[in-house]
Write a protein that holds these residues in place. Sequence first.
Motif, PDB file in Angstrom:
ATOM      1  N   PRO A 201       0.811  -1.222   0.000  1.00  0.00           N
ATOM      2  CA  PRO A 201       0.000   0.000   0.000  1.00  0.00           C
ATOM      3  C   PRO A 201       0.844   1.272   0.000  1.00  0.00           C
ATOM      4  O   PRO A 201       1.987   1.273   0.454  1.00  0.00           O
ATOM      5  N   TYR A 202       0.233   2.315  -0.513  1.00  0.00           N
ATOM      6  CA  TYR A 202       0.853   3.643  -0.539  1.00  0.00           C
ATOM      7  C   TYR A 202       0.925   4.210   0.878  1.00  0.00           C
ATOM      8  O   TYR A 202      -0.011   4.038   1.663  1.00  0.00           O
ATOM      9  N   VAL A 203       2.048   4.818   1.206  1.00  0.00           N
ATOM     10  CA  VAL A 203       2.230   5.397   2.535  1.00  0.00           C
ATOM     11  C   VAL A 203       2.805   6.798   2.382  1.00  0.00           C
ATOM     12  O   VAL A 203       3.735   6.991   1.602  1.00  0.00           O
ATOM     13  N   VAL A 204       2.245   7.761   3.081  1.00  0.00           N
ATOM     14  CA  VAL A 204       2.876   9.075   3.139  1.00  0.00           C
ATOM     15  C   VAL A 204       3.598   9.183   4.470  1.00  0.00           C
ATOM     16  O   VAL A 204       2.989   9.096   5.534  1.00  0.00           O
ATOM     17  N   LEU A 205       4.930   9.316   4.389  1.00  0.00           N
ATOM     18  CA  LEU A 205       5.722   9.409   5.611  1.00  0.00           C
ATOM     19  C   LEU A 205       5.729  10.846   6.119  1.00  0.00           C
ATOM     20  O   LEU A 205       5.782  11.779   5.316  1.00  0.00           O
ATOM     21  N   PRO A 206       5.686  11.032   7.433  1.00  0.00           N
ATOM     22  CA  PRO A 206       5.823  12.385   7.958  1.00  0.00           C
ATOM     23  C   PRO A 206       7.158  12.971   7.490  1.00  0.00           C
ATOM     24  O   PRO A 206       8.164  12.255   7.458  1.00  0.00           O
ATOM     25  N   VAL A 207       7.178  14.196   7.112  1.00  0.00           N
ATOM     26  CA  VAL A 207       8.344  14.952   6.645  1.00  0.00           C
ATOM     27  C   VAL A 207       8.898  14.434   5.312  1.00  0.00           C
ATOM     28  O   VAL A 207       9.113  15.205   4.392  1.00  0.00           O
ATOM     29  N   PHE A 208       9.096  13.113   5.169  1.00  0.00           N
ATOM     30  CA  PHE A 208       9.767  12.604   3.981  1.00  0.00           C
ATOM     31  C   PHE A 208       8.825  12.370   2.798  1.00  0.00           C
ATOM     32  O   PHE A 208       9.277  12.191   1.674  1.00  0.00           O
ATOM     33  N   GLY A 209       7.539  12.330   3.030  1.00  0.00           N
ATOM     34  CA  GLY A 209       6.596  12.317   1.922  1.00  0.00           C
ATOM     35  C   GLY A 209       6.261  10.960   1.345  1.00  0.00           C
ATOM     36  O   GLY A 209       6.312   9.947   2.040  1.00  0.00           O
ATOM     37  N   PRO A 210       5.896  10.937   0.033  1.00  0.00           N
ATOM     38  CA  PRO A 210       5.309   9.752  -0.583  1.00  0.00           C
ATOM     39  C   PRO A 210       6.227   8.536  -0.510  1.00  0.00           C
ATOM     40  O   PRO A 210       7.421   8.641  -0.749  1.00  0.00           O
ATOM     41  N   SER A 211       5.650   7.386  -0.197  1.00  0.00           N
ATOM     42  CA  SER A 211       6.390   6.132  -0.159  1.00  0.00           C
ATOM     43  C   SER A 211       5.375   4.994  -0.242  1.00  0.00           C
ATOM     44  O   SER A 211       4.181   5.237  -0.419  1.00  0.00           O
TER      45      SER A 211
END
Lengths: 309, 204
Positions: free
Chosen positions: A141-151
Amino acid sequence: MIRCLAALAAAALLASGCATTGGAPDPRDPWEGGNRAIFEFNDGLDRALIRPTAEAYRFVTPQIVRTGVTNFFGNLQDIWIGTNQLLQGKIELWVNDWARVLFNTTFGLGGVLDIASEMRLEKHDEDFGQTLAVWGAPFGPYVVLPVFGPSSVRDTAGFAVDFYMYPTFWILRNARPEHWVSWRNSLAGLAFVNSRANALAVTDVLEQAALDRYAYVRSAFFQRRLNQIYDGNPPPAPRSAAPGIPTKAAAQLLELLDAVDGGRADAGGPASRETFEPRVPMNYDAVLAAANRPAQLVAKAGEADRQEP
Amino acid sequence: MQRFLFALAVLLFAPFANAQEIAPDALVKSVSQEVLEIIRKDRDIQSGNTRKTIDLVETKVLPHFDFVRMTALAMGPNWRRATPDQQKVLTDQFRVLLVRTYSTALSSYKNHTIDYKPLRAQPGDTDVVVKSEVKQPGQQAVTIDYSMEKTAASWKVYDVAVGGVSLVTTYRDTFTNEVRQGGIDGLIKSLNEKNRQLETAEKK
């Protein structure tokens, strides 16, 4: 979870009647709610702090300094990039990347000058997430990491390893004296601000281009990663770049699939791009049955092609 | 007088006749070189005169794009569900948005050099990808790929991919979302709003 999926499928079948439920689910992004919240948070942080810092940095430093800084960190990264080439079995590229480090560290004055590029040793872009992909790990699944963004789940795991192996940290992790720690932190801060400054042009365009920046960034992320994993030659996208198939006929076939599958078997849609496999609609038999009336279909497609302006 | 008119007509239409013969990669190369050349010389554009940049894109770049095809591809199956009127409005609005975006992107590429890769295509091909690379100091080159189709008049671009991110595919995901939420009219409204918003931002 299964009940939730069933509900989503039902919603898709009733497509037009279900406009009130808000965002349409993207199968790659089951955690969209949480991801959007983190995206908003990152956006706020960027506007308030990171972007202004990067702009100030760009304002006070001449281009040549920023290039030097980019080269310096790029050189440190090349060690890990080369290692990933090796892990992916790309021996020639591994030699290329480590030769870059060798030349840039010595003749390039510790990496500030990118001599290697002028020697036609090209710079590459690898990370552990890509290595995991080459080893067969799917995006997850798509994950948006805090500070570092899309992952994605896979790329978050990759990023954790990258972070650990990143030479700035690797060399200095075990440094004893206190001032080494602050030096390391400053270096990391500079690397971060510098890379944000390098991305300013891209985010300026994004700001203008996107109707829904969240969805735009998500789509761009998956395409970009696929491109990186395949080193610039990903398998052709099913719809837009399928040579030889008349556009209208293809559209017709898609519409057929669409109707049979309740809008979920969208070729070129998220699911197929995520798994790099030929798309098999959920009710494959029904589609086959429908497709077994070729005469009718071809006639219809031909008609459509004649209507094309 | 008649002969003069004839000569005029020949002069006017000769470029179009020629355009047919230009290979797709040569076309991309000549257009981008010409545009970059103008940008490098024009102080107004460099200092951020959006209107002038947009004019430049409108006159030099746009004639080589097939916006109807781009919009149709970005809409996916929804394109055929739209009425001809809706299709026209969608194409117009999408065009306005892309021109503005492209203009912004263009001004940030003024200092970079562009490499064109040899075209890999058969003589009879009518659908090709022209590949180029923007070299930036200290960074991996950014690839820009133009998907082009041979039309009756000349070769036309119907998709641009920057670093592997296709414009059409990216918009397709957003457009599908918008249509699911508010129908085709909802998408038209969003495009309208976005364009109006950008225009007011520009006037400030």
